[in-house]
Design an enzyme around this catalytic site. Structure first.
Site, PDB file in Angstrom:
ATOM      1  N   CYS A 186       0.812  -1.217   0.000  1.00 35.49           N
ATOM      2  CA  CYS A 186       0.000   0.000   0.000  1.00 35.49           C
ATOM      3  C   CYS A 186       0.850   1.273   0.000  1.00 35.49           C
ATOM      4  O   CYS A 186       2.000   1.274   0.415  1.00 35.49           O
ATOM      5  CB  CYS A 186      -0.972   0.051   1.177  1.00 35.49           C
ATOM      6  SG  CYS A 186      -2.209  -1.249   1.151  1.00 35.49           S
ATOM      7  N   LEU A 188      -2.629  -2.527  -1.861  1.00 35.88           N
ATOM      8  CA  LEU A 188      -2.300  -3.934  -2.057  1.00 35.88           C
ATOM      9  C   LEU A 188      -3.220  -4.701  -1.123  1.00 35.88           C
ATOM     10  O   LEU A 188      -3.067  -4.639   0.096  1.00 35.88           O
ATOM     11  CB  LEU A 188      -0.835  -4.212  -1.720  1.00 35.88           C
ATOM     12  CG  LEU A 188      -0.390  -5.666  -1.878  1.00 35.88           C
ATOM     13  CD1 LEU A 188      -0.368  -6.075  -3.343  1.00 35.88           C
ATOM     14  CD2 LEU A 188       0.978  -5.891  -1.252  1.00 35.88           C
ATOM     15  N   ALA A 189      -4.200  -5.395  -1.679  1.00 35.52           N
ATOM     16  CA  ALA A 189      -5.255  -6.004  -0.869  1.00 35.52           C
ATOM     17  C   ALA A 189      -4.753  -7.290  -0.210  1.00 35.52           C
ATOM     18  O   ALA A 189      -4.297  -8.206  -0.902  1.00 35.52           O
ATOM     19  CB  ALA A 189      -6.471  -6.296  -1.732  1.00 35.52           C
ATOM     20  N   GLY A 229      -0.012  -0.947   5.786  1.00 37.66           N
ATOM     21  CA  GLY A 229       0.555  -1.895   6.739  1.00 37.66           C
ATOM     22  C   GLY A 229      -0.439  -2.930   7.195  1.00 37.66           C
ATOM     23  O   GLY A 229      -1.477  -3.159   6.561  1.00 37.66           O
ATOM     24  N   GLU A 230      -0.109  -3.568   8.303  1.00 37.63           N
ATOM     25  CA  GLU A 230      -0.993  -4.561   8.905  1.00 37.63           C
ATOM     26  C   GLU A 230      -0.931  -4.435  10.420  1.00 37.63           C
ATOM     27  O   GLU A 230       0.138  -4.226  10.991  1.00 37.63           O
ATOM     28  CB  GLU A 230      -0.578  -5.981   8.503  1.00 37.63           C
ATOM     29  CG  GLU A 230      -0.927  -6.350   7.075  1.00 37.63           C
ATOM     30  CD  GLU A 230      -0.721  -7.832   6.812  1.00 37.63           C
ATOM     31  OE1 GLU A 230      -1.545  -8.637   7.297  1.00 37.63           O
ATOM     32  OE2 GLU A 230       0.254  -8.173   6.139  1.00 37.63           O
ATOM     33  N   SER A 245       9.768 -12.977   5.469  1.00 43.69           N
ATOM     34  CA  SER A 245      11.215 -13.077   5.320  1.00 43.69           C
ATOM     35  C   SER A 245      11.888 -12.925   6.673  1.00 43.69           C
ATOM     36  O   SER A 245      11.265 -12.531   7.656  1.00 43.69           O
ATOM     37  CB  SER A 245      11.732 -11.997   4.363  1.00 43.69           C
ATOM     38  OG  SER A 245      11.793 -10.740   5.014  1.00 43.69           O
ATOM     39  N   GLY A 246      13.182 -13.227   6.699  1.00 49.96           N
ATOM     40  CA  GLY A 246      13.960 -13.081   7.926  1.00 49.96           C
ATOM     41  C   GLY A 246      14.667 -11.743   8.016  1.00 49.96           C
ATOM     42  O   GLY A 246      15.652 -11.611   8.739  1.00 49.96           O
TER      43      GLY A 246
END
Length: 403
Positions: free
Chosen positions: A2, A51-52, A78-79, A377-378
Site C-alpha cells: 500500500c 495492495l489487498a 501496513g498490517e 522473510s527473515g
C-alpha cells in the site's frame, strides 16, 4: 504494501485540487496495484493505492466515519496483527463494524482513543488521520519504522506520502538536495528524521506527528530501552521461541496466497519451518522461494561474507519442511537490463543502493508476485540476533561506539 499520500492546506478548499491529488496518488501505483481511492473535504485531501491482503472487497480506502462534530478520514499502509483482539474490545465499547478489515479497526480505534491508539497496535504501519472535528492531521508510524513515512511542511499546512516521489509530485515541493542531503546520500549514514530532499522530513519510528493551524507537533509514543538481561539460557530460548511462533502465526493471516523467502540461513530457515508446522496443522503447505544465479553453484568462490553457496542449504530446508519450493534463477543479462536498473532506482527515490542486490530482489519479487501476494522473510534478524561479522570482531567489540 500500500501507499498513502495527502495534502493539508488550511487556507484553501482542496476539493478543487483533484488533479494534483491524483498525480500524488499515482506515483505509488507500484506499492498498491489492486485499487486506488481519493477523498477530499475542505482543507484536507487524501489518496491511497492498495495492495489487498485482508477483506479484499471491504478494505477500500480512504476510509471515513461521520461524527456529529465532523468527518474523520484515514489512509493506512501496513498490517495490524492484533486487530481481532482490538475489534473485540471496540465492539464491547459500542463500536459497530461494517467490514472485516484491520483498517476499520484502526479507524475505530482512533475514534475511541485518539492518537493513543498507536500504543495498542501490534504491527507494521504508517497511517494518517484527518480529524475534521479539530481540523488537524495525525500521522503515526510503527515502533521500528518498518513502513516508510515522509512529510513536507508548507506555508499553510503539509504534504505527506509513503515515498518522497508522492510529495515531489505536488507543485509546492521542489526536487532539491542541499549539502546536508548530499552528506546523507554519499556517506550511506541514516540520520533519523532526515529525508535527503530539501524541506522534507521523515516521521520517525514510534512517533506521532500532528499538524494543525498552529504548526507541527511531535510526540514519541515508544522507544527502544536498554535493560539488563537476567533470564537464564533456557528461559531465553523459550521466550524467543514463543515470540517467533506468535509472530509467524499472526503474519500468516491473509485472504491472499502466502509464501516465505528462503535463503538457507538460520533466520529464514527457522521462519519457514515454523510457518510449515503451523500451516501443516491445517492441511496446507508453505510455498517457499529462493533466488539463485546461473552458474553460481558450479563457479562459486568463497569470500569473507559468504563461505558457501546458499542453494544446498535452501534445498535441505525445503525438503525437511516439505515446502512447495521454487528457485528463481537469474542471469547476468536480466541483472544488467537498463530498464530494470531504472525501475530499481526510481523505487528508491534516490540514486543510491546496492547494485545487483537491489536488481536481484526486484526480479525475485516480480516473479513471486505472479503466485503470492504476502511473503514472510527473515529481514533484520542480523540486527536483532547479532548476525553480522562485525559483532564477532574483537576490536569492534572493544570500541566505545554503538553498538
Amino acid at each position: 504494501m500500500c501507499g498513502i499520500t495527502g495534502w493539508i492546506s488550511f487556507d484553501r478548499d482542496l476539493g478543487t485540487e483533484a488533479a494534483a491529488l491524483d498525480a500524488m496518488t499515482e506515483t505509488m501505483a507500484c506499492r498498491g496495484p489492486d485499487d486506488r481511492g481519493t477523498w477530499a473535504q475542505g482543507p484536507a485531501a487524501l489518496g491511497h493505492r492498495r495492495l489487498a491482503i485482508i477483506d479484499l472487497p471491504g478494505g477500500r480506502q480512504p476510509m471515513s466515519a461521520d461524527t456529529p462534530h465532523g468527518s474523520v478520514a484515514l489512509v493506512y499502509s501496513g498490517e495490524t496483527y492484533n486487530f481481532t483482539e482490538l475489534r473485540r474490545e471496540l465492539t464491547g465499547r459500542g463500536h459497530r463494524f461494517t467490514t472485516d478489515s484491520d483498517t476499520e479497526v484502526v479507524l475505530r480505534g482512533y475514534l475511541e482513543w485518539g492518537d493513543r491508539v498507536a500504543e495498542r497496535l501490534n504491527g507494521m504501519y504508517a497511517f494518517a488521520v484527518w480529524d475534521g472535528r479539530e481540523d488537524k492531521l495525525v500521522m503515526i508510524r510503527d515502533r521500528m519504522g518498518i513502513k516508510p513515512f515522509f512529510y513536507h511542511p508548507t506555508p499553510d499546512g503539509v504534504l505527506f506520502g509513503s515515498e518522497p516521489k508522492a510529495i515531489l509530485a505536488n507543485p509546492l515541493a521542489s526536487a532539491r538536495v542541499t549539502l546536508d542531503g548530499l552528506r546523507e546520500l554519499f556517506t550511506m549514514i541514516k540520520t533519523p528524521g532526515h529525508a535527503v530532499w530539501d524541506g522534507m522530513a521523515e516521521v520517525e519510528p514510534g512517533t506521532v506527528v500532528t499538524v494543525d493551524r498552529s504548526g507541527v507537533h511531535r510526540r514519541v509514543y515508544w522507544e527502544l530501552e536498554t535493560r539488563p538481561h537476567t533470564d537464564d539460557r533456557d528461559t531465553t530460548v523459550a521466550t524467543v521461541r514463543s515470540l517467533l511462533d506468535d509472530i509467524v502465526r499472526r503474519q500468516l493471516v491473509a485472504d491472499v496466497p502466502r509464501c516465505t523467502l528462503l535463503s538457507g540461513g538460520l533466520d529464514s530457515s527457522a521462519m519457514t519451518a515454523l510457518a510449515a508446522r503451523q500451516l501443516g496443522a491445517h492441511g496446507e503447505k508453505v510455498r517457499s522461494f529462493a533466488v539463485d544465479f546461473v552458474g553460481q553453484s558450479d563457479h562459486f568462490v568463497a569470500d569473507e561474507l559468504r563461505g558457501t553457496p546458499d542453494t544446498p542449504f535452501v534445498h535441505d530446508v525445503a525438503r525437511s519442511a516439505h515446502t512447495e519450493h521454487q528457485d528463481i534463477v537469474l542471469d547476468a543479462q536480466a541483472l544488467a537490463d537498463p530498464e530494470i536498473r531504472a525501475k530499481v532506482i526510481r523505487a528508491r527515490d534516490l540514486p543510491a543502493g546496492f547494485g545487483d542486490m537491489d536488481a536481484s530482489l526486484y526480479l525475485l519479487f516480480r516473479a513471486i508476485r505472479d503466485q503470492s501476494t504476502v511473503a514472510l522473510s527473515g529481514e533484520s534478524a542480523d540486527e536483532v540476533f547479532g548476525g553480522y561479522l562485525q559483532f564477532f570482531d574483537e576490536e569492534a567489540r572493544r570500541g566505545g561506539t554503538f553498538p
